[in-house]
Design a protein around this motif. Structure first.
Motif, PDB file in Angstrom:
ATOM      1  N   ALA A  86      -8.909 -79.147  75.920  1.00 49.74           N
ATOM      2  CA  ALA A  86      -8.427 -78.456  77.159  1.00 49.74           C
ATOM      3  C   ALA A  86      -8.366 -77.070  77.109  1.00 49.74           C
ATOM      4  O   ALA A  86      -8.590 -76.194  77.954  1.00 49.74           O
ATOM      5  N   GLU A  87      -7.963 -76.574  75.879  1.00 51.15           N
ATOM      6  CA  GLU A  87      -7.858 -75.209  75.561  1.00 51.15           C
ATOM      7  C   GLU A  87      -9.229 -74.321  75.710  1.00 51.15           C
ATOM      8  O   GLU A  87      -9.072 -73.381  76.124  1.00 51.15           O
ATOM      9  N   SER A  88     -10.371 -74.891  75.263  1.00 53.55           N
ATOM     10  CA  SER A  88     -11.498 -74.609  75.410  1.00 53.55           C
ATOM     11  C   SER A  88     -12.060 -74.569  76.563  1.00 53.55           C
ATOM     12  O   SER A  88     -12.869 -73.569  76.970  1.00 53.55           O
ATOM     13  N   LEU A  89     -11.929 -75.540  77.346  1.00 53.74           N
ATOM     14  CA  LEU A  89     -12.431 -75.492  79.004  1.00 53.74           C
ATOM     15  C   LEU A  89     -11.497 -74.209  79.614  1.00 53.74           C
ATOM     16  O   LEU A  89     -12.111 -73.673  80.425  1.00 53.74           O
ATOM     17  N   ILE A  90     -10.361 -74.221  79.444  1.00 55.13           N
ATOM     18  CA  ILE A  90      -9.582 -72.833  80.075  1.00 55.13           C
ATOM     19  C   ILE A  90     -10.313 -71.629  79.668  1.00 55.13           C
ATOM     20  O   ILE A  90     -10.610 -70.869  80.367  1.00 55.13           O
ATOM     21  N   GLU A  91     -10.649 -71.433  78.422  1.00 50.84           N
ATOM     22  CA  GLU A  91     -11.308 -70.160  77.973  1.00 50.84           C
ATOM     23  C   GLU A  91     -12.847 -70.247  78.528  1.00 50.84           C
ATOM     24  O   GLU A  91     -13.254 -69.197  78.869  1.00 50.84           O
ATOM     25  N   ALA A  92     -13.381 -71.431  78.844  1.00 50.80           N
ATOM     26  CA  ALA A  92     -14.892 -71.260  79.446  1.00 50.80           C
ATOM     27  C   ALA A  92     -14.626 -71.042  80.931  1.00 50.80           C
ATOM     28  O   ALA A  92     -15.564 -70.096  81.342  1.00 50.80           O
ATOM     29  N   LEU A  93     -13.647 -71.367  81.399  1.00 47.09           N
ATOM     30  CA  LEU A  93     -13.368 -70.962  82.906  1.00 47.09           C
ATOM     31  C   LEU A  93     -13.138 -69.532  83.195  1.00 47.09           C
ATOM     32  O   LEU A  93     -13.696 -68.743  83.978  1.00 47.09           O
ATOM     33  N   GLU A  94     -12.512 -68.947  82.134  1.00 45.24           N
ATOM     34  CA  GLU A  94     -12.070 -67.530  82.195  1.00 45.24           C
ATOM     35  C   GLU A  94     -13.488 -66.934  81.851  1.00 45.24           C
ATOM     36  O   GLU A  94     -13.563 -65.752  82.583  1.00 45.24           O
ATOM     37  N   ARG A  95     -14.417 -67.293  80.965  1.00 47.14           N
ATOM     38  CA  ARG A  95     -15.353 -66.684  80.847  1.00 47.14           C
ATOM     39  C   ARG A  95     -16.455 -66.499  81.928  1.00 47.14           C
ATOM     40  O   ARG A  95     -16.846 -65.607  82.283  1.00 47.14           O
ATOM     41  N   ALA A  96     -16.161 -67.797  82.897  1.00 46.39           N
ATOM     42  CA  ALA A  96     -17.176 -67.918  83.854  1.00 46.39           C
ATOM     43  C   ALA A  96     -16.708 -66.904  85.121  1.00 46.39           C
ATOM     44  O   ALA A  96     -17.573 -66.567  85.756  1.00 46.39           O
ATOM     45  N   GLU A  97     -15.471 -66.620  85.138  1.00 46.08           N
ATOM     46  CA  GLU A  97     -14.999 -65.462  86.078  1.00 46.08           C
ATOM     47  C   GLU A  97     -15.770 -64.031  85.891  1.00 46.08           C
ATOM     48  O   GLU A  97     -15.931 -63.682  87.142  1.00 46.08           O
ATOM     49  N   LEU A 124       0.620 -81.363  77.869  1.00 46.83           N
ATOM     50  CA  LEU A 124       0.744 -79.902  78.239  1.00 46.83           C
ATOM     51  C   LEU A 124      -0.468 -79.205  78.339  1.00 46.83           C
ATOM     52  O   LEU A 124      -0.664 -78.545  79.348  1.00 46.83           O
ATOM     53  N   ALA A 125      -1.276 -79.270  77.510  1.00 49.50           N
ATOM     54  CA  ALA A 125      -2.721 -78.567  77.353  1.00 49.50           C
ATOM     55  C   ALA A 125      -3.471 -79.100  78.618  1.00 49.50           C
ATOM     56  O   ALA A 125      -4.067 -78.359  79.171  1.00 49.50           O
ATOM     57  N   GLY A 126      -3.530 -80.372  78.885  1.00 49.40           N
ATOM     58  CA  GLY A 126      -4.095 -81.087  79.685  1.00 49.40           C
ATOM     59  C   GLY A 126      -3.597 -80.620  81.063  1.00 49.40           C
ATOM     60  O   GLY A 126      -4.515 -80.435  81.934  1.00 49.40           O
ATOM     61  N   PHE A 127      -2.342 -80.512  81.257  1.00 47.44           N
ATOM     62  CA  PHE A 127      -1.851 -80.020  82.641  1.00 47.44           C
ATOM     63  C   PHE A 127      -2.172 -78.565  82.980  1.00 47.44           C
ATOM     64  O   PHE A 127      -2.432 -78.139  84.014  1.00 47.44           O
ATOM     65  N   SER A 128      -2.150 -77.830  81.700  1.00 48.52           N
ATOM     66  CA  SER A 128      -2.353 -76.557  82.149  1.00 48.52           C
ATOM     67  C   SER A 128      -4.007 -76.352  82.513  1.00 48.52           C
ATOM     68  O   SER A 128      -4.366 -75.378  83.362  1.00 48.52           O
ATOM     69  N   LEU A 129      -4.899 -77.077  81.967  1.00 44.29           N
ATOM     70  CA  LEU A 129      -6.055 -77.333  82.473  1.00 44.29           C
ATOM     71  C   LEU A 129      -6.433 -77.642  84.003  1.00 44.29           C
ATOM     72  O   LEU A 129      -7.099 -76.800  84.645  1.00 44.29           O
ATOM     73  N   ALA A 130      -5.759 -78.584  84.361  1.00 43.19           N
ATOM     74  CA  ALA A 130      -5.721 -79.114  85.506  1.00 43.19           C
ATOM     75  C   ALA A 130      -5.229 -77.873  86.464  1.00 43.19           C
ATOM     76  O   ALA A 130      -5.851 -77.760  87.575  1.00 43.19           O
ATOM     77  N   GLU A 131      -4.305 -77.280  86.226  1.00 46.90           N
ATOM     78  CA  GLU A 131      -3.714 -76.204  87.044  1.00 46.90           C
ATOM     79  C   GLU A 131      -4.801 -74.987  87.048  1.00 46.90           C
ATOM     80  O   GLU A 131      -5.025 -74.498  88.012  1.00 46.90           O
ATOM     81  N   LYS A 132      -5.171 -74.732  85.924  1.00 48.30           N
ATOM     82  CA  LYS A 132      -6.241 -73.738  85.895  1.00 48.30           C
ATOM     83  C   LYS A 132      -7.485 -73.914  86.775  1.00 48.30           C
ATOM     84  O   LYS A 132      -8.093 -73.151  87.404  1.00 48.30           O
ATOM     85  N   MET A 133      -7.902 -75.124  86.713  1.00 48.62           N
ATOM     86  CA  MET A 133      -9.144 -75.519  87.558  1.00 48.62           C
ATOM     87  C   MET A 133      -8.785 -75.404  88.899  1.00 48.62           C
ATOM     88  O   MET A 133      -9.599 -75.136  89.829  1.00 48.62           O
ATOM     89  N   TYR A 134      -7.529 -76.001  89.437  1.00 42.27           N
ATOM     90  CA  TYR A 134      -7.197 -75.922  90.663  1.00 42.27           C
ATOM     91  C   TYR A 134      -7.101 -74.367  91.312  1.00 42.27           C
ATOM     92  O   TYR A 134      -7.422 -74.328  92.590  1.00 42.27           O
ATOM     93  N   ARG A 135      -6.887 -73.570  90.403  1.00 42.03           N
ATOM     94  CA  ARG A 135      -6.503 -72.274  91.156  1.00 42.03           C
ATOM     95  C   ARG A 135      -7.665 -71.387  90.686  1.00 42.03           C
ATOM     96  O   ARG A 135      -7.654 -70.198  91.060  1.00 42.03           O
ATOM     97  N   HIS A 136      -8.903 -72.061  90.004  1.00 41.61           N
ATOM     98  CA  HIS A 136      -9.966 -71.209  89.692  1.00 41.61           C
ATOM     99  C   HIS A 136     -10.686 -70.580  90.911  1.00 41.61           C
ATOM    100  O   HIS A 136     -10.895 -70.909  91.850  1.00 41.61           O
TER     101      HIS A 136
END
Length: 220
Positions: free
Chosen positions: A28-39, A75-87
């Motif tokens: 989950a944390e790696s995916l959040i970092e990847a989404l931030e990189r993609a931005e 909690l990490a999974g929930f943070s990922l879902a929120e990050k994806m939703y607001r990406h």
């Protein structure tokens, strides 16, 4: 997890976490970092799993280690879902087969979902396995799943084949299994060609109420 920046400006993110791609704290944390990189370097994002399965949800082996460790994963999974939703960029998911639990919630947090035709199941098993819905999961489920199916899909743990899942809002379309990745990238390119600033503004505006509620009800 594997991150690739394709020549067409699409960031392709593969879960790549074993046979059924369980969602762990690290993933989950790696995916959040990847989404931030993609931005900063991409125009759109595609997230994919493995042929035959997108994700079977949270890692039950971690749950077996005790609730303290499990809660960190949740909690990490929930943070990922929120990050994806607001990406802010177009976010497309290529679901090449089954999606269970958190795998479905990742679908619901995306902008567009493409599923594989075939003998696959998309399911929210929380009631069946004795788990409650965290607030963010309730928001995602009720926002995107057809209200006529709230009882069956959310409360009663009914599984849906891909074609039916597309009709009730878990997916947007289905294609032949071997064409899912190709179609997802095609859709991401299409959406990535839209004016980026306006896409971001309209996306966050349309989701503002849900995003605010997510930020107010983080956790369990």
């Amino acid at each position: 997890m594997k991150y690739e920046l394709l020549d067409n400006g699409v960031a392709k993110i593969s879960l790549d976490n074993g046979k059924v791609n369980p969602i762990t704290k690290v993933l989950a944390e790696s995916l959040i970092e990847a989404l931030e990189r993609a931005e900063s370097e991409a125009k759109a994002v595609v997230i994919c799993g493995n042929p035959g399965i997108f994700s079977a949800g949270f890692d039950l082996k971690v749950v077996a280690q005790g609730m303290d460790v499990a809660n960190e994963m949740f909690l990490a999974g929930f943070s990922l879902a929120e990050k994806m939703y607001r990406h802010p960029q177009p976010l497309v998911i290529a679901c090449e087969g089954h999606a269970i639990g958190m795998g479905v919630f990742m679908l619901l947090a995306a902008d567009y979902r493409i599923g594989a035709q075939g003998n696959f199941s998309l399911k929210l098993p929380e009631t069946e396995i004795g788990m409650r819905f965290a607030p963010i999961l309730k928001i995602l489920a009720k926002t995107h799943i057809d209200p006529r199916h709230h009882s069956q899909a959310i409360i009663q743990s009914r599984g849906y084949d891909p074609e039916t899942a597309a009709k009730i809002g878990m997916l947007d379309e289905t294609v032949e299994a071997e064409k899912v990745i190709e179609r997802a990238i095609q859709k991401a390119v299409e959406l990535g060609a839209l004016p980026a600033a306006q896409y971001k503004e309209n996306k966050l505006y349309m989701r503002a109420d849900e995003i605010t509620l997510m930020s107010q009800t983080r956790g369990f």
